[in-house]
Write an enzyme that holds these catalytic residues in place. Structure first.
Site, mmCIF file in Angstrom:
data_model
loop_
_atom_site.group_PDB
_atom_site.id
_atom_site.type_symbol
_atom_site.label_atom_id
_atom_site.label_comp_id
_atom_site.label_asym_id
_atom_site.label_seq_id
_atom_site.Cartn_x
_atom_site.Cartn_y
_atom_site.Cartn_z
ATOM 1 N N GLY A 224 0.821 -1.157 0.016
ATOM 2 C CA GLY A 224 0.024 -0.162 0.087
ATOM 3 C C GLY A 224 0.910 1.174 -0.078
ATOM 4 O O GLY A 224 0.264 2.329 0.139
ATOM 5 N N GLY A 257 5.078 -3.421 -3.582
ATOM 6 C CA GLY A 257 5.092 -3.635 -4.912
ATOM 7 C C GLY A 257 5.618 -2.222 -5.783
ATOM 8 O O GLY A 257 6.689 -2.134 -6.231
ATOM 9 N N CYS A 328 -9.348 2.264 -31.032
ATOM 10 C CA CYS A 328 -10.813 2.926 -31.180
ATOM 11 C C CYS A 328 -11.598 2.887 -30.028
ATOM 12 O O CYS A 328 -12.601 2.350 -30.242
ATOM 13 C CB CYS A 328 -11.288 1.791 -32.583
ATOM 14 N N TYR A 357 2.262 -2.074 -12.549
ATOM 15 C CA TYR A 357 1.004 -2.105 -12.887
ATOM 16 C C TYR A 357 0.819 -1.433 -14.175
ATOM 17 O O TYR A 357 0.103 -0.442 -14.456
ATOM 18 C CB TYR A 357 0.170 -1.670 -12.169
#
Length: 378
Positions: A224, A257, A328, A357
């Site tokens: 976190g 992370g 698109c 990420y």
């Protein structure tokens, strides 16, 4: 920050027609990981959350500086075992299948995080010895835990209580402590440490009351630690966080992370076209959110640096511009109404904070555009 080695590699890739590309600075990553390791040493074990970026080169670069790896699927578990064999692994994540539980037990992971009483019952039924942490989701006072308390992750006190009679008849399930990941993407290190103290103040009395025979209890505080996409040079203050963690009888563990790898990856592409449409200026880039989904997923503008290229020619944009990709869909936006100066077709755009990420979060095959190249600077 775009370093000179990254800038030079971006220009080389452009010159050889190898864009879009991800560029990772492994030397800088190792230096950052070493500083985080030094800050947390003696205070908390450090596990890397593989979901942030599972690239084999990233895992190998981090390996000397972490105590283990946190995975959230059987696929991640198999990948870690192949890339960094023999390292301690914590297996988290809701919805583990029977196949994943079986794989986790042969050979065993270091810690298996149990998400529910039913998952515990299924694990007990397998009959194999295993060390577990119960994932707790208590509704502690404070706004910063409300998101976690309203999530499907882990167990509230009633769920934890339902585990106790199951454990009483299953001595092969060795409970080592609790896992409590109660916040995401917080930049304030002292506030994160204050949350860790609140978790500890709740968790240790619970363990003493319900598992009185537990020696050397463990408390996994999760991750976190945030990355500020609005201020790419701002780095989470690990020394302040570690210094403010509670002194406790429990063995503490953290699982960052994004805050380890985000700073050391860049997504490099070039401008294909510039145009004005209904009063708004657009720069159309090669690639897009099918390579770098982070800004759409998190609802921010991805920070970037423009590297001008001589000979690009054509019209130029100065002022607020929206940077879009080739898909698109109107959601293929990497940055919206951000200031640019003399941005032309052919110029390079180097997106920062793309080391976590990013590619692994993206919808790679939409419209079947080519995949990016990957370069690791060592």
């Amino acid at each position: 920050m775009v370093t000179e080695p990254v800038r030079a590699e971006a220009l080389r890739l452009a010159g050889s027609g190898e864009l879009p590309a991800y560029v990772y600075d492994l030397e800088a990553l190792r230096g950052h990981a070493a500083r985080v390791r030094a800050a947390t040493a003696g205070t908390a074990e450090l596990y890397y959350a593989v979901k942030a970026n599972p690239a084999a080169e990233i895992l190998r670069a981090l390996d000397p500086y972490v105590d283990g790896f946190e995975v959230a699927s059987g696929g991640e578990l198999a990948h870690v075992r192949e890339v960094v064999p023999g390292r301690p692994v914590a297996f988290s994540g809701p919805g583990k299948t029977d196949e994943e539980l079986a794989v986790a037990l042969t050979p065993p992971v270091h810690r298996l995080h149990v998400e529910s009483p039913r998952e515990l019952a299924r694990l007990i039924a397998r009959g194999a010895p295993v060390d577990v942490l119960l994932r707790a989701n208590p509704d502690l006072p404070g706004e910063d835990t409300r998101q976690a308390a309203a999530s499907p992750f882990g167990m509230d006190p009633d769920g934890l209580a339902a585990c106790l009679p199951l454990l009483a008849d299953a001595p092969h399930i060795r409970v080592r402590g609790l896992h409590a990941h109660l916040t995401w993407a917080r930049h304030d290190a002292p506030a994160m440490a204050a949350l860790a103290r609140r978790v500890t103040d709740w968790a240790l009395p619970w363990l003493r009351e319900h598992l009185p025979g537990l020696d050397d209890p463990e408390l996994d505080l999760g991750g976190g630690m945030g990355v500020d996409y609005g201020a790419p040079d701002r780095v989470f203050d690990w020394p302040a966080y570690a210094a403010a963690l509670p002194a406790t009888e429990a063995r503490l563990r953290v699982e960052p992370g994004r805050s380890l790898t985000a700073y050391h990856g860049w997504y490099v592409t070039d401008v294909l076209d510039v145009k004005r449409n209904h009063g708004r200026d657009y720069a159309v880039l090669r690639g897009g959110t099918h390579h770098l989904r982070t800004p759409v997923a998190r609802g921010h503008d991805q920070p970037f640096v423009v590297v001008p290229r001589a000979g690009g020619g054509g019209p130029a944009l100065t002022g607020p511009a929206t940077l879009v990709g080739q898909l698109c869909t109107p959601r293929d936006v990497l940055a919206r109404d951000v200031p640019v100066t003399e941005l032309r077709p052919g110029d390079l755009v180097v997106f920062e904070l793309a080391g976590a990420y990013a590619w692994n979060l993206s919808h790679h095959d939409f419209l079947m555009h080519p995949r990016p190249r990957f370069r690791y600077l060592d």
